[in-house]
Scaffold this motif. Structure first.
Motif, PDB file in Angstrom:
ATOM      1  N   ILE A 193     -23.933   4.335 -62.163  1.00 31.37           N
ATOM      2  CA  ILE A 193     -24.277   4.319 -60.746  1.00 31.37           C
ATOM      3  C   ILE A 193     -25.600   5.018 -60.470  1.00 31.37           C
ATOM      4  N   ARG A 194     -26.114   5.771 -61.439  1.00 30.55           N
ATOM      5  CA  ARG A 194     -27.415   6.426 -61.237  1.00 30.55           C
ATOM      6  C   ARG A 194     -28.564   5.430 -61.271  1.00 30.55           C
ATOM      7  N   ALA A 222     -28.169  -0.997 -56.618  1.00 28.52           N
ATOM      8  CA  ALA A 222     -28.090  -0.883 -55.169  1.00 28.52           C
ATOM      9  C   ALA A 222     -28.208  -2.257 -54.502  1.00 28.52           C
ATOM     10  N   ILE A 272     -25.379  -4.765 -55.320  1.00 29.36           N
ATOM     11  CA  ILE A 272     -24.165  -4.501 -54.542  1.00 29.36           C
ATOM     12  C   ILE A 272     -24.336  -4.938 -53.093  1.00 29.36           C
ATOM     13  N   ILE A 331     -15.576  -0.513 -55.892  1.00 26.75           N
ATOM     14  CA  ILE A 331     -16.541  -0.333 -56.972  1.00 26.75           C
ATOM     15  C   ILE A 331     -16.087   0.791 -57.892  1.00 26.75           C
ATOM     16  N   CYS A 332     -16.212   0.571 -59.192  1.00 30.85           N
ATOM     17  CA  CYS A 332     -15.942   1.647 -60.135  1.00 30.85           C
ATOM     18  C   CYS A 332     -17.109   1.794 -61.092  1.00 30.85           C
ATOM     19  N   ASN A 333     -17.327   3.002 -61.534  1.00 28.25           N
ATOM     20  CA  ASN A 333     -18.448   3.361 -62.385  1.00 28.25           C
ATOM     21  C   ASN A 333     -17.899   3.742 -63.756  1.00 28.25           C
ATOM     22  N   ASP A 356     -19.703   4.472 -66.643  1.00 31.53           N
ATOM     23  CA  ASP A 356     -20.491   5.316 -67.542  1.00 31.53           C
ATOM     24  C   ASP A 356     -20.652   4.680 -68.919  1.00 31.53           C
ATOM     25  N   PHE A 402     -30.446   6.295 -69.520  1.00 30.22           N
ATOM     26  CA  PHE A 402     -30.965   7.485 -68.871  1.00 30.22           C
ATOM     27  C   PHE A 402     -31.771   8.409 -69.755  1.00 30.22           C
ATOM     28  N   HIS A 403     -32.355   7.851 -70.791  1.00 26.50           N
ATOM     29  CA  HIS A 403     -33.360   8.582 -71.549  1.00 26.50           C
ATOM     30  C   HIS A 403     -34.407   9.080 -70.546  1.00 26.50           C
ATOM     31  N   ASP A 404     -34.861  10.304 -70.705  1.00 24.00           N
ATOM     32  CA  ASP A 404     -35.860  10.849 -69.774  1.00 24.00           C
ATOM     33  C   ASP A 404     -37.126   9.993 -69.795  1.00 24.00           C
ATOM     34  N   PRO A 405     -37.523   9.431 -68.659  1.00 25.23           N
ATOM     35  CA  PRO A 405     -38.648   8.486 -68.640  1.00 25.23           C
ATOM     36  C   PRO A 405     -39.987   9.144 -69.001  1.00 25.23           C
ATOM     37  N   VAL A 452     -37.865   2.512 -63.632  1.00 23.13           N
ATOM     38  CA  VAL A 452     -37.707   3.959 -63.775  1.00 23.13           C
ATOM     39  C   VAL A 452     -38.489   4.443 -64.997  1.00 23.13           C
ATOM     40  N   ILE A 512     -25.210   2.499 -50.146  1.00 25.97           N
ATOM     41  CA  ILE A 512     -25.307   2.615 -51.601  1.00 25.97           C
ATOM     42  C   ILE A 512     -26.752   2.545 -52.082  1.00 25.97           C
ATOM     43  N   ARG A 513     -27.670   2.096 -51.216  1.00 27.27           N
ATOM     44  CA  ARG A 513     -29.075   2.053 -51.628  1.00 27.27           C
ATOM     45  C   ARG A 513     -29.696   3.432 -51.725  1.00 27.27           C
ATOM     46  N   ALA A 535     -26.005   8.931 -56.048  1.00 24.28           N
ATOM     47  CA  ALA A 535     -25.779   8.754 -57.484  1.00 24.28           C
ATOM     48  C   ALA A 535     -25.216  10.029 -58.109  1.00 24.28           C
ATOM     49  N   GLU A 545     -16.967  11.950 -60.296  1.00 24.12           N
ATOM     50  CA  GLU A 545     -16.395  11.306 -61.477  1.00 24.12           C
ATOM     51  C   GLU A 545     -15.917  12.348 -62.488  1.00 24.12           C
ATOM     52  N   LEU A 563     -11.551   6.813 -59.565  1.00 24.25           N
ATOM     53  CA  LEU A 563     -12.321   6.863 -58.327  1.00 24.25           C
ATOM     54  C   LEU A 563     -12.675   5.447 -57.919  1.00 24.25           C
ATOM     55  N   ILE A 590     -14.800   3.232 -55.038  1.00 22.91           N
ATOM     56  CA  ILE A 590     -15.891   3.506 -54.108  1.00 22.91           C
ATOM     57  C   ILE A 590     -16.076   2.326 -53.162  1.00 22.91           C
ATOM     58  N   ARG A 612     -33.304  12.367 -58.694  1.00 21.58           N
ATOM     59  CA  ARG A 612     -33.839  12.363 -60.054  1.00 21.58           C
ATOM     60  C   ARG A 612     -35.294  11.912 -60.106  1.00 21.58           C
TER      61      ARG A 612
END
Lengths: 334, 334
Positions: A70-71, A76, A79, A95-97, A99, A223-226, A249, B70-71, B76, B83, B93, B95, B278
């Motif tokens: 969801i990060r 966005a 959805i 909605i479910c996340n 990971d 989600f590796h640091d950009p 990102v 959600i946008r 996030a 979570e 969870l 959503i 982030r």
């Protein structure tokens, strides 16, 4: 002729209602009967007509959405598209996340099953054999969103990722760039990793440009640091005049890194992203990117699922929606 | 002594199981009995012990989350915190996205009720009287997340928005700025609009700085175009040396606009955002912002809800978590 529930019942030597219960509430059926029914379904390649399903099962007008992270701002707009199409057809969306965690996915599929959703929107991740088996066991109508499956006959909506990456790379080559870096997802990711990498490689090859291994940095997870990814790429390569990053990102990390190092964008280095998330129009400079029609992907996915639930024919199983290169200020001619 | 379900039954002249049904499945109770029970509950100020509730109601180990948009990348990390806390306590969870639309909220509350969630996490929006009435009718344990209510006794977790805006403004004043612009949410928004505006105004007042109406631009909704908001602010004001934007996304619009106009950040204008999403670490230049502990807000909210569901005492009804000014490269001394 298509096999019917009657045929399944006959071959399995059980009643029609037992077949229905195996599909609906398998835990209420004793093991040996269940096995006979599942074997018969397999043997006959029986697919319950979704309309018949609707008559058997109580509809709840709820659709479940599984998203891997969801990060990621990419979801966005998907959805939003799903929401609007759901509203039109009278569905609620839950909605479910996950990971990107298989165990959580299984747990959520079962939550959805208990909550009796009418259908599932499964986004982004590949469908592994055990996932498919579980979806089949739960008899859940499913549409794949921004992912697809070549192994299984599951409806899907996505762009052509290989072609999109090819087009982005070709755009840079057409602008005079010869030494192009790439920040790629891991090649183990068959949906957005392999495909975009292949598109990049094909564009270089068709233009007789050398593929330099050091020009590609692979991030192992979304989600590796950009910023760190950008730094790693520029540390291992040399003389890059352009970078193609496989998400906006990641491209923002490149812009941030280059700014920090006093490298002018696009005068010294051009940067292309991927997705066209909303914020890519507010980067400094504004980001050139491969636009996915995210809203449309979400919208179409719900339309497809709605048709599936209602037993309507959908002419295209694996639907491809168009991408587009949106040229903003982060790229220039060499 | 606290009233019990027995007392309610006695006053209403019904059985205990009828009281339980009024709380659990009110539609199964005839109107006049239901009214007597609700009146008795009101009269006695009866609050069902949540543990007793758990014994009466079947628990599903599912929590519902209502988010308004959600946008907004702000959610996030809140959801990540939710979570992780949910996983720890064995909850799933689910959503829902309401689009800040009251009708959709009501529809989702009823979806959640049908799906028998154990409790609700309600984020960001104010609790209007009709919302409260509906939550009470559904007898749903609820925790407010990044919002709170002064009218109703509902548990909540959020930062002190007024103080946070004050601190951001004071930080700019301490850096020598005297002519500070603000991009604010609408004052009709009592949670993030009024409060942050008041904090800004208080900082100016305590420093004997004039409040110029033209220095403030109000966005009417969260998704007002951030670039356009920046343009509007600079068109109506003059001589600003700093801007405080009440979200990082709005601040990104300011950075983008100033870059487009060739105004150097922070040399000519300093920019402060709010939230610390982030991506604010990857803007050009990197954004100074008011950090909300989003992950912690989500995590604590689930812990509070879990305690509520289990009938445990929670010492702080309206919990305030600390904010922090994160100083990056978008601000400088005048």
């Amino acid at each position: 002729m298509k096999p019917t529930i009657k045929d399944v019942a006959k071959i399995a030597s059980v009643s029609i209602s037992t077949v229905s219960r195996v599909m609906n509430a398998p835990d209420t059926v004793v093991e040996n009967k269940k096995k006979r029914v599942l074997d018969a379904i397999e043997e006959l390649k029986y697919k319950p007509n979704a309309l018949a399903r609707g008559l058997i099962y109580k509809k709840t007008h709820t659709l479940g959405v599984v998203i891997p992270d969801i990060r990621n701002p990419y979801y966005a707009d998907i959805i939003r598209g799903m929401e609007d199409a759901s509203k039109k057809s009278g569905y609620s969306l839950i909605i479910c996340n996950t990971d990107t965690d298989g165990n959580r996915l299984f747990s959520y599929l079962n939550t959805f099953y208990e909550k009796q959703i009418d259908g599932l929107l499964y986004t982004s991740n590949p469908i592994f054999p055990d996932y498919y088996k579980e979806l089949k066991r739960l008899r859940m109508p499913v549409v794949l969103v921004a992912t697809h499956s070549m192994e299984y006959e599951l409806p899907s909506v996505k762009i052509n990722d290989e072609q999109a990456a090819y087009d982005a790379t070709q755009f840079l080559i057409d602008s005079g760039h010869r030494n192009i870096g790439m920040i790629s997802f891991d090649l183990g990711d068959s949906i957005a990793g392999q495909t975009r990498y292949q598109g990049f490689v094909r564009a270089l090859r068709e233009n007789n440009l050398e593929l330099k291994r050091d020009n590609i940095f692979f991030v192992s997870e979304y989600f590796h640091d950009p910023y760190d990814a950008a730094e790693s790429l520029f540390r291992q390569s040399s003389g890059l005049t352009a970078v193609f990053a496989v998400s906006d990102v990641l491209a923002m990390g490149v812009l941030s890194y280059l700014n920090e190092k006093g490298v002018a964008v696009p005068n010294e280095v051009s940067v292309v992203g991927f997705d066209n998330i909303r914020l890519s129009a507010f980067t400094v400079p504004k980001l050139t990117t491969v636009a996915q029609p995210m809203y449309q992907i979400g919208y179409r996915a719900v339309e497809k699922l709605h048709a599936l639930i209602n037993g309507e024919a959908d002419p295209v199983l694996r639907e491809i929606v168009p991408h587009e290169i949106v040229v903003r200020a982060s790229t220039g001619r060499l």
